[in-house]
Design an enzyme around this catalytic site. Structure first.
Site, PDB file in Angstrom:
ATOM      1  N   ASP A 184       0.986  -1.092   0.113  1.00 30.48           N
ATOM      2  CA  ASP A 184      -0.013  -0.204  -0.029  1.00 30.48           C
ATOM      3  C   ASP A 184       1.020   1.079  -0.100  1.00 30.48           C
ATOM      4  O   ASP A 184       1.755   1.454   0.929  1.00 30.48           O
ATOM      5  CB  ASP A 184      -0.916   0.137   1.206  1.00 30.48           C
ATOM      6  CG  ASP A 184      -1.999   1.058   1.253  1.00 30.48           C
ATOM      7  OD1 ASP A 184      -3.083   0.678   0.356  1.00 30.48           O
ATOM      8  OD2 ASP A 184      -1.513   2.200   1.452  1.00 30.48           O
ATOM      9  N   ASN A 192      -1.977  12.647  -3.764  1.00 26.57           N
ATOM     10  CA  ASN A 192      -2.764  13.172  -4.838  1.00 26.57           C
ATOM     11  C   ASN A 192      -3.239  14.588  -4.670  1.00 26.57           C
ATOM     12  O   ASN A 192      -3.371  15.560  -5.543  1.00 26.57           O
ATOM     13  CB  ASN A 192      -4.027  12.105  -5.057  1.00 26.57           C
ATOM     14  CG  ASN A 192      -3.819  10.988  -6.017  1.00 26.57           C
ATOM     15  OD1 ASN A 192      -3.037  11.386  -6.908  1.00 26.57           O
ATOM     16  ND2 ASN A 192      -4.438  10.026  -5.892  1.00 26.57           N
ATOM     17  N   HIS A 197      -3.938  14.284  -9.588  1.00 25.04           N
ATOM     18  CA  HIS A 197      -4.295  12.953  -9.996  1.00 25.04           C
ATOM     19  C   HIS A 197      -3.511  12.649 -11.139  1.00 25.04           C
ATOM     20  O   HIS A 197      -2.866  11.399 -11.436  1.00 25.04           O
ATOM     21  CB  HIS A 197      -5.721  12.803 -10.433  1.00 25.04           C
ATOM     22  CG  HIS A 197      -6.552  12.810  -9.153  1.00 25.04           C
ATOM     23  ND1 HIS A 197      -6.525  11.622  -8.274  1.00 25.04           N
ATOM     24  CD2 HIS A 197      -7.139  14.027  -8.529  1.00 25.04           C
ATOM     25  CE1 HIS A 197      -7.309  12.072  -7.303  1.00 25.04           C
ATOM     26  NE2 HIS A 197      -7.917  13.252  -7.317  1.00 25.04           N
ATOM     27  N   ASP A 201      -1.064   9.309 -10.839  1.00 22.05           N
ATOM     28  CA  ASP A 201      -0.952   8.253 -11.710  1.00 22.05           C
ATOM     29  C   ASP A 201       0.534   7.919 -12.316  1.00 22.05           C
ATOM     30  O   ASP A 201       0.731   6.855 -12.335  1.00 22.05           O
ATOM     31  CB  ASP A 201      -1.836   8.664 -13.061  1.00 22.05           C
ATOM     32  CG  ASP A 201      -3.297   8.503 -12.937  1.00 22.05           C
ATOM     33  OD1 ASP A 201      -3.793   7.906 -11.946  1.00 22.05           O
ATOM     34  OD2 ASP A 201      -4.026   8.852 -13.757  1.00 22.05           O
ATOM     35  N   GLU A 228      -3.956   2.291  -4.979  1.00 20.85           N
ATOM     36  CA  GLU A 228      -2.841   2.331  -4.787  1.00 20.85           C
ATOM     37  C   GLU A 228      -2.254   1.150  -4.183  1.00 20.85           C
ATOM     38  O   GLU A 228      -1.193   1.078  -3.537  1.00 20.85           O
ATOM     39  CB  GLU A 228      -2.261   3.701  -3.789  1.00 20.85           C
ATOM     40  CG  GLU A 228      -3.048   3.677  -2.466  1.00 20.85           C
ATOM     41  CD  GLU A 228      -4.341   4.027  -2.202  1.00 20.85           C
ATOM     42  OE1 GLU A 228      -4.694   4.458  -1.255  1.00 20.85           O
ATOM     43  OE2 GLU A 228      -5.134   4.165  -3.383  1.00 20.85           O
TER      44      GLU A 228
END
Length: 315
Positions: A184, A192, A197, A201, A228
């Protein structure tokens, strides 16, 4: 009507009708294995004149070498058995190309039931074969895509689930250990929120590529588990092997040094890892094992993140 009947008694009319179609008619005498007839359309299609088709040897030798043995043996066997049949193959053209042909064959018998001749039609099915090939390639591409994560280009959850099931059964039958690592990304929501975002990514793509570099087993697999979260499948890896891979993943990510200004761990992107090892026995269940590994991931997160927690299950 009396004027029409003599007209259709004329073999020339039948020949004209046959030779005006795209299908190429032919006839082979069974006793001599020689062509009694082949339509002149053959020259336009393959480049070989109709009078150059003398025997079945010409038919066989003008077939693609990869198709020749199977098709010839099949057609001969079916003809000897008196069975109508059809075969697809690549016919060689005079200019060293090829055309896909479908040969539809009818076996003609005499009054004693003996094979007397073969009569058939050759059809050009090249375009159909091209379409079939395109569809097959598209199907393969879709199969690949269905097992690939669209963002990171590594395996997706579906691929992991499929591989995990196979490796679990193999580990059980071969009495081998099996390890799984769940990752994680620490403080990813904050990442983010801070960088947006699009950058988030890009961060996930970099992590996926980095984790891929940490694997060395021939059947090891890294997949995006969702959001994630990532997962690594390590067939035949014991607890020590799983620990080494997990530590290698952390080292590689530290070396990557993806900036995360809001992370308390050196202002760099880090991961929490839940690890588990099992040698599946009669009582072990896949879902229970994954749940146990997931619990280790939450322990790692609750204990401050950027750490590895491992469980070894006895079965």
């Amino acid at each position: 009507m009396s004027d029409v009947s003599p007209l259709f008694d004329d073999n020339a009319v039948y020949r004209t009708l046959l030779e005006s179609t795209k299908a190429i008619p032919w006839k082979i005498d069974w006793a001599t294995m020689k062509f009694a007839y082949i339509g002149p359309q053959i020259e336009a299609l393959l480049g070989w004149s109709s009078d150059s088709w003398v025997s079945v040897e010409d038919w066989a030798m003008r077939m693609h070498p990869e198709d020749r043995e199977y098709v010839v043996n099949f057609c001969v066997a079916q003809s000897q058995a008196g069975v109508d049949h059809e075969a697809d193959y690549r016919a060689l053209t005079r200019d060293n190309g090829y055309v896909w042909i479908r040969d539809v064959v009818h076996v003609v018998r005499n009054g004693k039931g003996e094979v007397e001749a073969l009569i058939g039609f050759m059809f050009d099915i090249t375009e159909r074969k091209k379409t079939e090939e395109k569809l097959l390639n598209l199907q393969k591409e879709l199969e690949v895509l269905s097992f690939k994560d669209g963002l990171t280009n590594i395996a997706n959850r579906r691929r992991f689930d499929s591989s995990f099931e196979l490796e679990w059964d193999r580990a059980r039958s071969e009495r081998q250990p099996l390890s799984v690592l769940l990752f994680d990304v620490d403080f990813f929501k904050q990442y983010n929120d801070l960088y947006g975002h699009t950058q988030g990514d890009k961060c996930l793509v970099e992590i996926a590529q980095t984790l891929s570099l940490a694997l060395d087993g021939p059947r090891d697999l890294v997949a995006r588990y969702g959001g994630e979260e990532f997962v690594v499948l390590l067939p035949e890896a014991d607890a020590e092997g799983a620990r080494k891979v997990a530590e290698r993943c952390q080292r590689l990510l530290q070396k990557k040094a993806i900036v995360h200004a809001l992370s308390p761990h050196g202002r760099r992107v880090t991961v929490s890892i839940g690890a588990g090892t099992v040698a599946p026995g009669g009582q072990a269940e896949r879902a229970a094992f994954i749940k146990a590994v997931d619990q280790q991931l939450y322990v790692a997160k609750n204990n401050g993140r950027h750490r590895i927690e491992h469980v070894q299950l006895e079965t």
